[in-house]
Design a protein around this motif. Structure first.
Motif, PDB file in Angstrom:
ATOM      1  N   ASP A 252     -41.672 -53.301  92.804  1.00 29.79           N
ATOM      2  CA  ASP A 252     -40.985 -53.140  94.083  1.00 29.79           C
ATOM      3  C   ASP A 252     -40.123 -51.878  94.090  1.00 29.79           C
ATOM      4  O   ASP A 252     -39.943 -51.242  95.136  1.00 29.79           O
ATOM      5  CB  ASP A 252     -40.091 -54.346  94.366  1.00 29.79           C
ATOM      6  N   ALA A 253     -39.573 -51.529  92.932  1.00 32.37           N
ATOM      7  CA  ALA A 253     -38.754 -50.319  92.854  1.00 32.37           C
ATOM      8  C   ALA A 253     -39.582 -49.081  93.148  1.00 32.37           C
ATOM      9  O   ALA A 253     -39.130 -48.161  93.841  1.00 32.37           O
ATOM     10  CB  ALA A 253     -38.095 -50.215  91.475  1.00 32.37           C
ATOM     11  N   ALA A 254     -40.808 -49.033  92.618  1.00 31.92           N
ATOM     12  CA  ALA A 254     -41.681 -47.892  92.901  1.00 31.92           C
ATOM     13  C   ALA A 254     -42.009 -47.818  94.383  1.00 31.92           C
ATOM     14  O   ALA A 254     -42.025 -46.731  94.983  1.00 31.92           O
ATOM     15  CB  ALA A 254     -42.963 -47.996  92.073  1.00 31.92           C
ATOM     16  N   VAL A 255     -42.282 -48.957  95.001  1.00 34.43           N
ATOM     17  CA  VAL A 255     -42.572 -48.991  96.437  1.00 34.43           C
ATOM     18  C   VAL A 255     -41.358 -48.512  97.227  1.00 34.43           C
ATOM     19  O   VAL A 255     -41.487 -47.751  98.202  1.00 34.43           O
ATOM     20  CB  VAL A 255     -42.977 -50.419  96.862  1.00 34.43           C
ATOM     21  N   ALA A 256     -40.153 -48.920  96.806  1.00 34.47           N
ATOM     22  CA  ALA A 256     -38.936 -48.497  97.496  1.00 34.47           C
ATOM     23  C   ALA A 256     -38.742 -46.989  97.390  1.00 34.47           C
ATOM     24  O   ALA A 256     -38.262 -46.351  98.334  1.00 34.47           O
ATOM     25  CB  ALA A 256     -37.731 -49.233  96.916  1.00 34.47           C
ATOM     26  N   VAL A 257     -39.123 -46.404  96.268  1.00 34.27           N
ATOM     27  CA  VAL A 257     -38.991 -44.957  96.102  1.00 34.27           C
ATOM     28  C   VAL A 257     -39.966 -44.221  97.014  1.00 34.27           C
ATOM     29  O   VAL A 257     -39.624 -43.205  97.620  1.00 34.27           O
ATOM     30  CB  VAL A 257     -39.187 -44.564  94.633  1.00 34.27           C
ATOM     31  N   VAL A 258     -41.189 -44.723  97.129  1.00 32.44           N
ATOM     32  CA  VAL A 258     -42.139 -44.105  98.057  1.00 32.44           C
ATOM     33  C   VAL A 258     -41.605 -44.185  99.485  1.00 32.44           C
ATOM     34  O   VAL A 258     -41.705 -43.222 100.259  1.00 32.44           O
ATOM     35  CB  VAL A 258     -43.527 -44.757  97.946  1.00 32.44           C
ATOM     36  N   ALA A 259     -41.022 -45.318  99.843  1.00 32.49           N
ATOM     37  CA  ALA A 259     -40.446 -45.457 101.183  1.00 32.49           C
ATOM     38  C   ALA A 259     -39.306 -44.459 101.388  1.00 32.49           C
ATOM     39  O   ALA A 259     -39.167 -43.870 102.468  1.00 32.49           O
ATOM     40  CB  ALA A 259     -39.948 -46.883 101.389  1.00 32.49           C
ATOM     41  N   LEU A 260     -38.481 -44.253 100.357  1.00 34.02           N
ATOM     42  CA  LEU A 260     -37.412 -43.253 100.437  1.00 34.02           C
ATOM     43  C   LEU A 260     -37.994 -41.854 100.608  1.00 34.02           C
ATOM     44  O   LEU A 260     -37.499 -41.054 101.423  1.00 34.02           O
ATOM     45  CB  LEU A 260     -36.560 -43.323  99.164  1.00 34.02           C
ATOM     46  N   MET A 261     -39.039 -41.538  99.862  1.00 29.38           N
ATOM     47  CA  MET A 261     -39.681 -40.236  99.999  1.00 29.38           C
ATOM     48  C   MET A 261     -40.248 -40.048 101.396  1.00 29.38           C
ATOM     49  O   MET A 261     -40.166 -38.959 101.976  1.00 29.38           O
ATOM     50  CB  MET A 261     -40.790 -40.100  98.949  1.00 29.38           C
ATOM     51  N   ASP A 262     -40.792 -41.111 101.955  1.00 29.84           N
ATOM     52  CA  ASP A 262     -41.344 -41.033 103.314  1.00 29.84           C
ATOM     53  C   ASP A 262     -40.237 -40.792 104.337  1.00 29.84           C
ATOM     54  O   ASP A 262     -40.367 -39.928 105.215  1.00 29.84           O
ATOM     55  CB  ASP A 262     -42.105 -42.316 103.631  1.00 29.84           C
ATOM     56  N   ARG A 263     -39.146 -41.530 104.226  1.00 30.12           N
ATOM     57  CA  ARG A 263     -38.029 -41.323 105.158  1.00 30.12           C
ATOM     58  C   ARG A 263     -37.470 -39.910 105.039  1.00 30.12           C
ATOM     59  O   ARG A 263     -37.109 -39.279 106.039  1.00 30.12           O
ATOM     60  CB  ARG A 263     -36.917 -42.351 104.879  1.00 30.12           C
ATOM     61  N   SER A 264     -37.410 -39.414 103.812  1.00 30.34           N
ATOM     62  CA  SER A 264     -36.864 -38.075 103.590  1.00 30.34           C
ATOM     63  C   SER A 264     -37.739 -37.007 104.230  1.00 30.34           C
ATOM     64  O   SER A 264     -37.239 -36.058 104.852  1.00 30.34           O
ATOM     65  CB  SER A 264     -36.727 -37.820 102.090  1.00 30.34           C
ATOM     66  N   ALA A 265     -39.059 -37.156 104.086  1.00 26.48           N
ATOM     67  CA  ALA A 265     -39.984 -36.177 104.660  1.00 26.48           C
ATOM     68  C   ALA A 265     -39.994 -36.227 106.178  1.00 26.48           C
ATOM     69  O   ALA A 265     -40.255 -35.211 106.838  1.00 26.48           O
ATOM     70  CB  ALA A 265     -41.390 -36.410 104.113  1.00 26.48           C
ATOM     71  N   ARG A 266     -39.714 -37.401 106.731  1.00 22.56           N
ATOM     72  CA  ARG A 266     -39.640 -37.494 108.191  1.00 22.56           C
ATOM     73  C   ARG A 266     -38.313 -36.964 108.715  1.00 22.56           C
ATOM     74  O   ARG A 266     -38.238 -36.457 109.838  1.00 22.56           O
ATOM     75  CB  ARG A 266     -39.877 -38.936 108.635  1.00 22.56           C
ATOM     76  N   ALA A 267     -37.258 -37.059 107.912  1.00 21.92           N
ATOM     77  CA  ALA A 267     -35.953 -36.531 108.329  1.00 21.92           C
ATOM     78  C   ALA A 267     -35.910 -35.013 108.241  1.00 21.92           C
ATOM     79  O   ALA A 267     -35.341 -34.340 109.123  1.00 21.92           O
ATOM     80  CB  ALA A 267     -34.854 -37.142 107.466  1.00 21.92           C
ATOM     81  N   VAL A 268     -36.476 -34.457 107.165  1.00 23.48           N
ATOM     82  CA  VAL A 268     -36.568 -33.004 106.987  1.00 23.48           C
ATOM     83  C   VAL A 268     -38.011 -32.705 106.609  1.00 23.48           C
ATOM     84  O   VAL A 268     -38.399 -32.821 105.451  1.00 23.48           O
ATOM     85  CB  VAL A 268     -35.598 -32.488 105.899  1.00 23.48           C
ATOM     86  N   ASP A 269     -38.797 -32.355 107.593  1.00 30.21           N
ATOM     87  CA  ASP A 269     -40.226 -32.110 107.370  1.00 30.21           C
ATOM     88  C   ASP A 269     -40.421 -30.888 106.477  1.00 30.21           C
ATOM     89  O   ASP A 269     -39.885 -29.806 106.769  1.00 30.21           O
ATOM     90  CB  ASP A 269     -40.922 -31.878 108.708  1.00 30.21           C
ATOM     91  N   PRO A 270     -41.154 -31.028 105.361  1.00 31.53           N
ATOM     92  CA  PRO A 270     -41.316 -29.885 104.457  1.00 31.53           C
ATOM     93  C   PRO A 270     -41.896 -28.650 105.126  1.00 31.53           C
ATOM     94  O   PRO A 270     -41.466 -27.526 104.843  1.00 31.53           O
ATOM     95  CB  PRO A 270     -42.250 -30.435 103.368  1.00 31.53           C
ATOM     96  N   ALA A 272     -41.632 -27.772 108.311  1.00 34.93           N
ATOM     97  CA  ALA A 272     -40.592 -27.184 109.156  1.00 34.93           C
ATOM     98  C   ALA A 272     -39.572 -26.427 108.316  1.00 34.93           C
ATOM     99  O   ALA A 272     -39.088 -25.358 108.709  1.00 34.93           O
ATOM    100  CB  ALA A 272     -39.905 -28.278 109.970  1.00 34.93           C
ATOM    101  N   LEU A 273     -39.262 -26.963 107.148  1.00 35.85           N
ATOM    102  CA  LEU A 273     -38.311 -26.303 106.255  1.00 35.85           C
ATOM    103  C   LEU A 273     -38.877 -24.979 105.740  1.00 35.85           C
ATOM    104  O   LEU A 273     -38.186 -23.951 105.741  1.00 35.85           O
ATOM    105  CB  LEU A 273     -37.995 -27.244 105.089  1.00 35.85           C
ATOM    106  N   VAL A 274     -40.137 -24.991 105.341  1.00 35.16           N
ATOM    107  CA  VAL A 274     -40.780 -23.758 104.871  1.00 35.16           C
ATOM    108  C   VAL A 274     -40.822 -22.724 105.986  1.00 35.16           C
ATOM    109  O   VAL A 274     -40.508 -21.548 105.786  1.00 35.16           O
ATOM    110  CB  VAL A 274     -42.197 -24.053 104.346  1.00 35.16           C
ATOM    111  N   ASP A 275     -41.221 -23.153 107.181  1.00 36.28           N
ATOM    112  CA  ASP A 275     -41.313 -22.221 108.317  1.00 36.28           C
ATOM    113  C   ASP A 275     -39.945 -21.629 108.668  1.00 36.28           C
ATOM    114  O   ASP A 275     -39.833 -20.431 108.961  1.00 36.28           O
ATOM    115  CB  ASP A 275     -41.895 -22.935 109.535  1.00 36.28           C
ATOM    116  N   ALA A 276     -38.916 -22.465 108.644  1.00 29.70           N
ATOM    117  CA  ALA A 276     -37.573 -21.977 108.968  1.00 29.70           C
ATOM    118  C   ALA A 276     -37.104 -20.958 107.939  1.00 29.70           C
ATOM    119  O   ALA A 276     -36.486 -19.941 108.294  1.00 29.70           O
ATOM    120  CB  ALA A 276     -36.596 -23.148 109.042  1.00 29.70           C
ATOM    121  N   TYR A 277     -37.389 -21.226 106.683  1.00 33.03           N
ATOM    122  CA  TYR A 277     -37.014 -20.281 105.625  1.00 33.03           C
ATOM    123  C   TYR A 277     -37.787 -18.973 105.782  1.00 33.03           C
ATOM    124  O   TYR A 277     -37.207 -17.882 105.724  1.00 33.03           O
ATOM    125  CB  TYR A 277     -37.288 -20.902 104.264  1.00 33.03           C
TER     126      TYR A 277
END
Length: 367
Positions: A252-270, A272-277
């Protein structure tokens, strides 16, 4: 691949990714967010072993880290995976590299799970179906993308799963030293999981080189430059954060980490970040004030939110492991105290303590 974090532990070389405030700030706020009880007593007693002091505006962090760097002794646990383990043992006691800037520890810090394959990404598949958070599935995904070298097969969620098992075992044994060591160390990987570039094949720009340098400009220079604003934003938002659901197992911890990674990518789209830079950088690896302030203008508030999410996820993970291991019953009040840093250092310098393994090695230790 979200690497580039290695660097010999020597004066002038202290460069923890997520900036000076990143990993330590997430760990520090997580200690404060654990519910009242024996676990919180243990973690707060050892907050300066897990992290460094975080003041109201984050200003203590730089001084604390300079002191850590100069004395070459005990390193607060939340950045040991970068500052110690990503080094050759001949250069740094406890180093786990097998060649210069290469070894099994490196792919544990990221997982490039957003590259499309058969019309979808591995991240999307795992969020839709948590049974896909499984080593054989990930091995197949990377192999079909032509990523066969160990350093190209990131396994971040499984590293957290491995640590969760260690936390539960330490709680069951009533071993406060092992629990604190594992708790501080796993903080690093949860911190990596809430940094969107650690979950993306665009970790340092597009495949054609556009946006090269975005990783350190965003994750280190921008965060360092705006540490006070970040700490203030996290402190204001954390009390309002929702406590996560309890984890019933290491898987379950691994699943929770994937969910965190998903939320993070939706909050700051990689992308969009590359394009802005790329839009403001005048050259590769441009980390000028103009560039980092532009990134802060676009992504500063969201970045504070990422760190809040990381701190809450980490606190919940600690609490779940402690509960599953029966820590309230096994760790007596006499052991809910500050632990001698030398004992923690002896543990993290042992290569057999939660050993660094590649994706193709880790399956058997996950149970």
């Amino acid at each position: 691949m979200a690497d580039g974090e290695a660097g010999l532990f020597r004066p002038g070389a202290l460069q923890p990714y997520w900036g000076k405030t990143g990993h330590y700030t997430i760990a520090s706020f997580a200690c404060e967010h654990v519910p009242e009880g024996p676990l919180r007593t243990l973690l707060t007693a050892n907050a300066d072993r897990i992290s460094v002091r975080i003041g109201p505006q984050g200003r203590e962090v730089s001084a604390e880290l300079r002191a850590v760097n100069a004395q070459k002794g005990f390193v607060p646990l939340a950045d040991v995976p970068d500052l110690i383990w990503k080094n050759l043992p001949s250069a740094v006691p406890g180093g786990r590299d097998t060649a210069f800037r290469s070894g099994p520890e490196h792919p544990n810090h990221y997982a490039d799970i957003d590259q499309p394959l058969d019309g979808t990404t591995l991240r999307q598949r795992c969020v839709a179906d948590p049974s896909q958070v499984a080593v054989p599935v990930w091995q197949d995904y990377y192999t079909r993308l032509g990523k066969t070298a160990p350093d190209d097969r990131g396994l971040l969620p499984f590293r957290v799963q491995q640590f969760f098992g260690e936390l539960v075992a330490a709680a069951q044994a009533g071993d406060a030293v092992r629990f604190v060591a594992a708790a501080g160390l796993v903080a690093h990987y949860v911190g990596d999981a809430c940094q969107p570039l650690h979950g993306s094949y665009l970790a340092d720009g597009l495949p054609d080189g556009t946006g090269m340098g975005v990783h350190s400009a965003y994750e280190t220079t921008m965060v360092d430059r705006h540490e006070g604003e970040l700490v203030a934003g996290i402190a204001a938002a954390l009390p309002k954060a929702t406590w996560p659901a309890a984890l019933g197992s290491a898987a379950d911890a691994a699943v929770a980490v994937v969910a965190l990674m998903d939320r993070s990518a939706r909050a700051v789209d990689p992308r969009a970040l590359v394009d802005a830079y790329a839009a403001v950088a005048s050259k590769p690896d441009d980390a000028s004030v103009m560039v980092t302030d532009a990134l802060w203008s676009d992504f500063g508030a969201q970045t504070a939110g990422l760190m809040v999410d990381g701190a809450v996820t980490l606190a919940g993970l600690w609490h779940s492991a402690w509960t599953l291991g029966g820590g309230d019953d096994t760790v007596g009040a006499a052991r809910l105290v500050a632990i001698d840093p030398a004992g923690l250092q002896r543990l993290y310098e042992q290569p057999t303590f939660v050993p660094s393994l590649t994706l193709d090695e880790i399956g058997p230790v996950l149970g």
